[in-house]
Design a protein around this motif. Sequence first.
Motif, PDB file in Angstrom:
ATOM      1  N   ILE A  32       0.843  -1.205   0.000  1.00 39.37           N
ATOM      2  CA  ILE A  32       0.000   0.000   0.000  1.00 39.37           C
ATOM      3  C   ILE A  32       0.874   1.249   0.000  1.00 39.37           C
ATOM      4  O   ILE A  32       0.621   2.202  -0.739  1.00 39.37           O
ATOM      5  CB  ILE A  32      -0.968  -0.021   1.201  1.00 39.37           C
ATOM      6  CG1 ILE A  32      -2.004  -1.134   1.019  1.00 39.37           C
ATOM      7  CG2 ILE A  32      -1.653   1.324   1.372  1.00 39.37           C
ATOM      8  CD1 ILE A  32      -2.854  -1.400   2.246  1.00 39.37           C
ATOM      9  N   LYS A  33       1.922   1.241   0.813  1.00 37.25           N
ATOM     10  CA  LYS A  33       2.836   2.384   0.860  1.00 37.25           C
ATOM     11  C   LYS A  33       3.497   2.592  -0.507  1.00 37.25           C
ATOM     12  O   LYS A  33       3.624   3.720  -0.977  1.00 37.25           O
ATOM     13  CB  LYS A  33       3.902   2.153   1.931  1.00 37.25           C
ATOM     14  CG  LYS A  33       4.857   3.290   2.091  1.00 37.25           C
ATOM     15  CD  LYS A  33       5.877   2.995   3.180  1.00 37.25           C
ATOM     16  CE  LYS A  33       6.896   4.101   3.274  1.00 37.25           C
ATOM     17  NZ  LYS A  33       7.941   3.768   4.264  1.00 37.25           N
ATOM     18  N   HIS A  38       3.982   5.731  -5.513  1.00 40.85           N
ATOM     19  CA  HIS A  38       3.795   5.753  -6.961  1.00 40.85           C
ATOM     20  C   HIS A  38       2.845   6.881  -7.372  1.00 40.85           C
ATOM     21  O   HIS A  38       3.090   7.602  -8.344  1.00 40.85           O
ATOM     22  CB  HIS A  38       3.259   4.391  -7.412  1.00 40.85           C
ATOM     23  CG  HIS A  38       3.244   4.197  -8.886  1.00 40.85           C
ATOM     24  ND1 HIS A  38       2.817   3.036  -9.463  1.00 40.85           N
ATOM     25  CD2 HIS A  38       3.572   5.002  -9.926  1.00 40.85           C
ATOM     26  CE1 HIS A  38       2.888   3.138 -10.779  1.00 40.85           C
ATOM     27  NE2 HIS A  38       3.341   4.330 -11.087  1.00 40.85           N
ATOM     28  N   VAL A  39       1.751   7.052  -6.629  1.00 44.63           N
ATOM     29  CA  VAL A  39       0.797   8.131  -6.913  1.00 44.63           C
ATOM     30  C   VAL A  39       1.478   9.492  -6.765  1.00 44.63           C
ATOM     31  O   VAL A  39       1.300  10.385  -7.610  1.00 44.63           O
ATOM     32  CB  VAL A  39      -0.442   8.037  -5.991  1.00 44.63           C
ATOM     33  CG1 VAL A  39      -1.294   9.294  -6.093  1.00 44.63           C
ATOM     34  CG2 VAL A  39      -1.268   6.818  -6.330  1.00 44.63           C
ATOM     35  N   LEU A  40       2.259   9.655  -5.703  1.00 44.53           N
ATOM     36  CA  LEU A  40       2.942  10.929  -5.475  1.00 44.53           C
ATOM     37  C   LEU A  40       3.924  11.249  -6.597  1.00 44.53           C
ATOM     38  O   LEU A  40       3.944  12.368  -7.112  1.00 44.53           O
ATOM     39  CB  LEU A  40       3.670  10.895  -4.127  1.00 44.53           C
ATOM     40  CG  LEU A  40       4.439  12.159  -3.762  1.00 44.53           C
ATOM     41  CD1 LEU A  40       3.472  13.321  -3.571  1.00 44.53           C
ATOM     42  CD2 LEU A  40       5.268  11.930  -2.519  1.00 44.53           C
ATOM     43  N   VAL A  41       4.723  10.267  -7.004  1.00 46.87           N
ATOM     44  CA  VAL A  41       5.674  10.479  -8.097  1.00 46.87           C
ATOM     45  C   VAL A  41       4.936  10.783  -9.392  1.00 46.87           C
ATOM     46  O   VAL A  41       5.334  11.675 -10.162  1.00 46.87           O
ATOM     47  CB  VAL A  41       6.610   9.259  -8.247  1.00 46.87           C
ATOM     48  CG1 VAL A  41       7.455   9.350  -9.503  1.00 46.87           C
ATOM     49  CG2 VAL A  41       7.489   9.117  -7.013  1.00 46.87           C
ATOM     50  N   VAL A  45       5.680  14.328 -11.303  1.00 42.13           N
ATOM     51  CA  VAL A  45       6.276  14.299 -12.644  1.00 42.13           C
ATOM     52  C   VAL A  45       5.321  14.879 -13.679  1.00 42.13           C
ATOM     53  O   VAL A  45       5.719  15.688 -14.528  1.00 42.13           O
ATOM     54  CB  VAL A  45       6.703  12.861 -13.018  1.00 42.13           C
ATOM     55  CG1 VAL A  45       7.069  12.759 -14.492  1.00 42.13           C
ATOM     56  CG2 VAL A  45       7.864  12.416 -12.146  1.00 42.13           C
ATOM     57  N   ASN A  46       4.058  14.502 -13.617  1.00 43.84           N
ATOM     58  CA  ASN A  46       3.119  14.991 -14.628  1.00 43.84           C
ATOM     59  C   ASN A  46       2.793  16.469 -14.436  1.00 43.84           C
ATOM     60  O   ASN A  46       2.574  17.178 -15.420  1.00 43.84           O
ATOM     61  CB  ASN A  46       1.871  14.128 -14.649  1.00 43.84           C
ATOM     62  CG  ASN A  46       2.150  12.809 -15.330  1.00 43.84           C
ATOM     63  OD1 ASN A  46       2.470  12.767 -16.508  1.00 43.84           O
ATOM     64  ND2 ASN A  46       2.081  11.735 -14.582  1.00 43.84           N
ATOM     65  N   LEU A  47       2.777  16.950 -13.198  1.00 43.80           N
ATOM     66  CA  LEU A  47       2.627  18.392 -12.984  1.00 43.80           C
ATOM     67  C   LEU A  47       3.813  19.147 -13.568  1.00 43.80           C
ATOM     68  O   LEU A  47       3.649  20.215 -14.172  1.00 43.80           O
ATOM     69  CB  LEU A  47       2.471  18.712 -11.505  1.00 43.80           C
ATOM     70  CG  LEU A  47       1.110  18.430 -10.898  1.00 43.80           C
ATOM     71  CD1 LEU A  47       1.144  18.634  -9.386  1.00 43.80           C
ATOM     72  CD2 LEU A  47       0.050  19.325 -11.529  1.00 43.80           C
ATOM     73  N   LEU A  74      -1.502   9.973 -19.513  1.00 47.62           N
ATOM     74  CA  LEU A  74      -2.497   8.963 -19.875  1.00 47.62           C
ATOM     75  C   LEU A  74      -1.958   7.548 -19.709  1.00 47.62           C
ATOM     76  O   LEU A  74      -2.555   6.721 -19.004  1.00 47.62           O
ATOM     77  CB  LEU A  74      -2.978   9.175 -21.309  1.00 47.62           C
ATOM     78  CG  LEU A  74      -3.929   8.103 -21.821  1.00 47.62           C
ATOM     79  CD1 LEU A  74      -5.262   8.195 -21.103  1.00 47.62           C
ATOM     80  CD2 LEU A  74      -4.103   8.210 -23.312  1.00 47.62           C
ATOM     81  N   PHE A  75      -0.815   7.267 -20.333  1.00 53.20           N
ATOM     82  CA  PHE A  75      -0.295   5.904 -20.293  1.00 53.20           C
ATOM     83  C   PHE A  75       0.227   5.525 -18.909  1.00 53.20           C
ATOM     84  O   PHE A  75       0.052   4.397 -18.456  1.00 53.20           O
ATOM     85  CB  PHE A  75       0.785   5.703 -21.363  1.00 53.20           C
ATOM     86  CG  PHE A  75       0.211   5.733 -22.749  1.00 53.20           C
ATOM     87  CD1 PHE A  75      -0.737   4.799 -23.138  1.00 53.20           C
ATOM     88  CD2 PHE A  75       0.594   6.703 -23.654  1.00 53.20           C
ATOM     89  CE1 PHE A  75      -1.282   4.819 -24.410  1.00 53.20           C
ATOM     90  CE2 PHE A  75       0.054   6.733 -24.928  1.00 53.20           C
ATOM     91  CZ  PHE A  75      -0.882   5.791 -25.301  1.00 53.20           C
ATOM     92  N   TRP A  76       0.856   6.464 -18.227  1.00 50.92           N
ATOM     93  CA  TRP A  76       1.313   6.191 -16.874  1.00 50.92           C
ATOM     94  C   TRP A  76       0.104   6.016 -15.948  1.00 50.92           C
ATOM     95  O   TRP A  76       0.126   5.213 -15.028  1.00 50.92           O
ATOM     96  CB  TRP A  76       2.204   7.329 -16.402  1.00 50.92           C
ATOM     97  CG  TRP A  76       2.986   7.061 -15.153  1.00 50.92           C
ATOM     98  CD1 TRP A  76       2.896   5.991 -14.316  1.00 50.92           C
ATOM     99  CD2 TRP A  76       3.985   7.913 -14.607  1.00 50.92           C
ATOM    100  NE1 TRP A  76       3.769   6.137 -13.274  1.00 50.92           N
ATOM    101  CE2 TRP A  76       4.456   7.301 -13.422  1.00 50.92           C
ATOM    102  CE3 TRP A  76       4.523   9.134 -14.989  1.00 50.92           C
ATOM    103  CZ2 TRP A  76       5.442   7.881 -12.631  1.00 50.92           C
ATOM    104  CZ3 TRP A  76       5.504   9.700 -14.203  1.00 50.92           C
ATOM    105  CH2 TRP A  76       5.952   9.087 -13.051  1.00 50.92           C
ATOM    106  N   GLY A  77      -0.962   6.759 -16.223  1.00 52.19           N
ATOM    107  CA  GLY A  77      -2.188   6.611 -15.445  1.00 52.19           C
ATOM    108  C   GLY A  77      -2.791   5.227 -15.581  1.00 52.19           C
ATOM    109  O   GLY A  77      -3.316   4.666 -14.616  1.00 52.19           O
ATOM    110  N   ILE A  78      -2.709   4.658 -16.767  1.00 50.86           N
ATOM    111  CA  ILE A  78      -3.181   3.285 -16.975  1.00 50.86           C
ATOM    112  C   ILE A  78      -2.342   2.317 -16.142  1.00 50.86           C
ATOM    113  O   ILE A  78      -2.867   1.412 -15.485  1.00 50.86           O
ATOM    114  CB  ILE A  78      -3.164   2.919 -18.473  1.00 50.86           C
ATOM    115  CG1 ILE A  78      -4.204   3.757 -19.227  1.00 50.86           C
ATOM    116  CG2 ILE A  78      -3.408   1.426 -18.678  1.00 50.86           C
ATOM    117  CD1 ILE A  78      -4.090   3.664 -20.734  1.00 50.86           C
ATOM    118  N   GLY A  79      -1.035   2.528 -16.137  1.00 56.75           N
ATOM    119  CA  GLY A  79      -0.157   1.694 -15.313  1.00 56.75           C
ATOM    120  C   GLY A  79      -0.427   1.878 -13.832  1.00 56.75           C
ATOM    121  O   GLY A  79      -0.397   0.911 -13.054  1.00 56.75           O
TER     122      GLY A  79
END
Length: 116
Positions: A32-33, A38-41, A45-47, A74-79
Amino acid sequence: MRQSRRIFDDYQSENYNPDRRYRLAYKRVKRIKGFYVHVLVYLLVNLFIVASSYNKNSFDTGVFFRWETFSTALFWGIGLLAHGLSVFGRDLFFGQNWEERKIQKFMDKDKSEKWE
């Protein structure tokens, strides 16, 4: 998903080794951590990509709204979605024992609405 259900059933059994329960819980917390990192990175990065594209291009010319600006997100969001599903499984939307809790809620509601 079957494996996570089996692990949960083993976790609930009375004859279960507490050390093994701790290891399983520790492993789950680490997963979970890892997802939250992963969400934070992903966000940072996308910002940065969108902000740098915004600084380079103007909205007036329409260059900002190109495929290249948002394709990474988009693609990283799918991952990221796949990572989230692997960590939380089907509990992501309904949670554990969702059906039982919902049935109990409706039964309690019906019981309180009756005039006896």
